[in-house]
Write an enzyme that holds these catalytic residues in place. Structure first.
Site, PDB file in Angstrom:
ATOM      1  N   ASN A   1       0.862  -1.186   0.000  1.00 33.68           N
ATOM      2  CA  ASN A   1       0.000   0.000   0.000  1.00 33.68           C
ATOM      3  C   ASN A   1       0.898   1.236   0.000  1.00 33.68           C
ATOM      4  O   ASN A   1       1.495   1.569   1.020  1.00 33.68           O
ATOM      5  CB  ASN A   1      -0.891  -0.041   1.252  1.00 33.68           C
TER       6      ASN A   1
ATOM      7  N   LYS B   1       0.127   4.272  -0.338  1.00 35.64           N
ATOM      8  CA  LYS B   1      -0.522   5.464   0.223  1.00 35.64           C
ATOM      9  C   LYS B   1      -0.251   6.669  -0.688  1.00 35.64           C
ATOM     10  O   LYS B   1      -0.123   6.502  -1.894  1.00 35.64           O
ATOM     11  CB  LYS B   1      -0.061   5.694   1.661  1.00 35.64           C
TER      12      LYS B   1
ATOM     13  N   HIS C   1      -9.546   1.104   4.879  1.00 40.48           N
ATOM     14  CA  HIS C   1      -8.289   1.294   5.605  1.00 40.48           C
ATOM     15  C   HIS C   1      -8.546   2.254   6.764  1.00 40.48           C
ATOM     16  O   HIS C   1      -9.354   3.178   6.634  1.00 40.48           O
ATOM     17  CB  HIS C   1      -7.226   1.863   4.649  1.00 40.48           C
TER      18      HIS C   1
ATOM     19  N   GLU D   1      -6.998   4.707   7.826  1.00 40.12           N
ATOM     20  CA  GLU D   1      -6.809   6.128   7.488  1.00 40.12           C
ATOM     21  C   GLU D   1      -8.040   6.679   6.773  1.00 40.12           C
ATOM     22  O   GLU D   1      -8.412   7.842   6.948  1.00 40.12           O
ATOM     23  CB  GLU D   1      -5.542   6.287   6.628  1.00 40.12           C
TER      24      GLU D   1
ATOM     25  N   GLU E   1      -5.356  -4.832  10.619  1.00 41.47           N
ATOM     26  CA  GLU E   1      -4.331  -3.804  10.823  1.00 41.47           C
ATOM     27  C   GLU E   1      -4.621  -3.040  12.109  1.00 41.47           C
ATOM     28  O   GLU E   1      -5.420  -2.094  12.103  1.00 41.47           O
ATOM     29  CB  GLU E   1      -4.329  -2.818   9.654  1.00 41.47           C
TER      30      GLU E   1
ATOM     31  N   GLY F   1       2.465   2.361  10.715  1.00 43.39           N
ATOM     32  CA  GLY F   1       3.429   3.447  10.546  1.00 43.39           C
ATOM     33  C   GLY F   1       4.123   3.867  11.830  1.00 43.39           C
ATOM     34  O   GLY F   1       4.762   4.915  11.890  1.00 43.39           O
TER      35      GLY F   1
ATOM     36  N   SER G   1       3.439  -2.081  10.340  1.00 38.85           N
ATOM     37  CA  SER G   1       4.891  -2.128  10.545  1.00 38.85           C
ATOM     38  C   SER G   1       5.508  -3.501  10.246  1.00 38.85           C
ATOM     39  O   SER G   1       6.405  -3.952  10.956  1.00 38.85           O
ATOM     40  CB  SER G   1       5.250  -1.658  11.959  1.00 38.85           C
TER      41      SER G   1
END
Ligand code: PGA
Length: 249
Positions: free
Chosen positions: A9, A11, A94, A96, A166, A172, A212
């Site tokens: 991904n 992003k 996701h 985000e 996730e 991240g 991560s």
């Protein structure tokens, strides 16, 4: 046997030149052909990437889509448009998108259903926040996300889906869930599906871990019985680390 999948991904990173450079570097790497390798670059890279990957086994994903077929939705991209440039997988929900773009469960379930209807494979994301985990709510949060996003599907439809667990606190941050923590939730997801659809269907669905994942922790994570691959953010932006992760299987 379940499919093994590693998806990158990207992003909102890399312009077209930088993206093409990374993809060309990746195409030169030897990657384990037993693993389905997927990359999800920004939308505008997709049609030129389609040409670049035409002689490879790498598959294209989009990071999002709009649930409607067309119409007055300024700035949005439809599933049909993605299909027309060779996209086969779409990341849905996701964290985000859920957090910054306020995507709600209803919209996400529409996206999943419409993707399936168009023969695409949703990569449906779920995951708890740190405070939800600290409060001991992670099992119920995940169960609810799975039910709300996927349980409108019938058995055949569900078997086209991929799930990505996730944990928000691991994305991240450099902090990965331990293999035990990840396996525990993956097993919980599979059990949630088995209770609704039966063991056979539950055992078909690939469940990826994301948060991560790096070359130095991928092997241990991928060796867990319910972990079928990874959704990789930061480490997918480097051809060596991404291919090392793919080759960790
Ligand atoms: P990360 O991102 O690997 O950089 O933690 C994973 C993701 O958000 O999909």
């Amino acid at each position: 046997m379940r499919k093994k999948i590693v998806a990158g991904n990207w992003k909102m990173n890399l312009d077209l030149n930088q993206g093409e450079k990374l993809l060309k570097e990746l195409l030169e790497k030897k990657i384990n052909q037993e693993v389905t390798t997927v990359i999800a670059p920004p939308y505008i890279h997709l049609s030129s990437f389609r040409e670049l990957i035409s002689n490879s086994t790498i598959k294209l994903a989009a990071q999002n889509c709009h649930q409607q077929e067309n119409g007055a939705y300024t700035g949005e991209i439809s599933i049909g448009m993605l299909k027309s440039v060779g996209v086969e997988y779409v990341i849905v929900g996701h964290s985000e998108r859920r957090e910054y773009f306020l995507e709600d469960s209803l919209a996400l379930s529409f996206k999943v259903t419409n993707l399936i209807n168009q023969g695409m494979n949703p990569i449906y994301c779920c995951g708890e926040t740190l405070s939800q985990r600290k409060d001991g709510d992670h099992f119920s949060v995940i169960k609810k996300q799975i039910e709300q996003g996927l349980f409108q599907l019938n058995e055949m439809e569900l078997s086209q889906c991929i799930i990505a667990y996730e944990p928000v606190w691991a994305i991240g941050t450099g902090e990965t869930a331990t293999p035990e923590q990840a396996q525990e939730i993956h097993h919980h997801i599979r059990k949630t599906i088995a209770n609704q659809y039966g063991e056979i269907i539950a055992n078909l669905i690939p469940i990826l871990y994301g948060g991560s994942v790096k070359p130095n922790n991928a092997k241990e994570l991928f060796s867990c019985s319910d972990i079928d691959g990874g959704l990789i953010g930061g480490a997918a932006l480097n051809a060596s680390s991404f291919s090392d992760i793919i080759n960790s299987f």
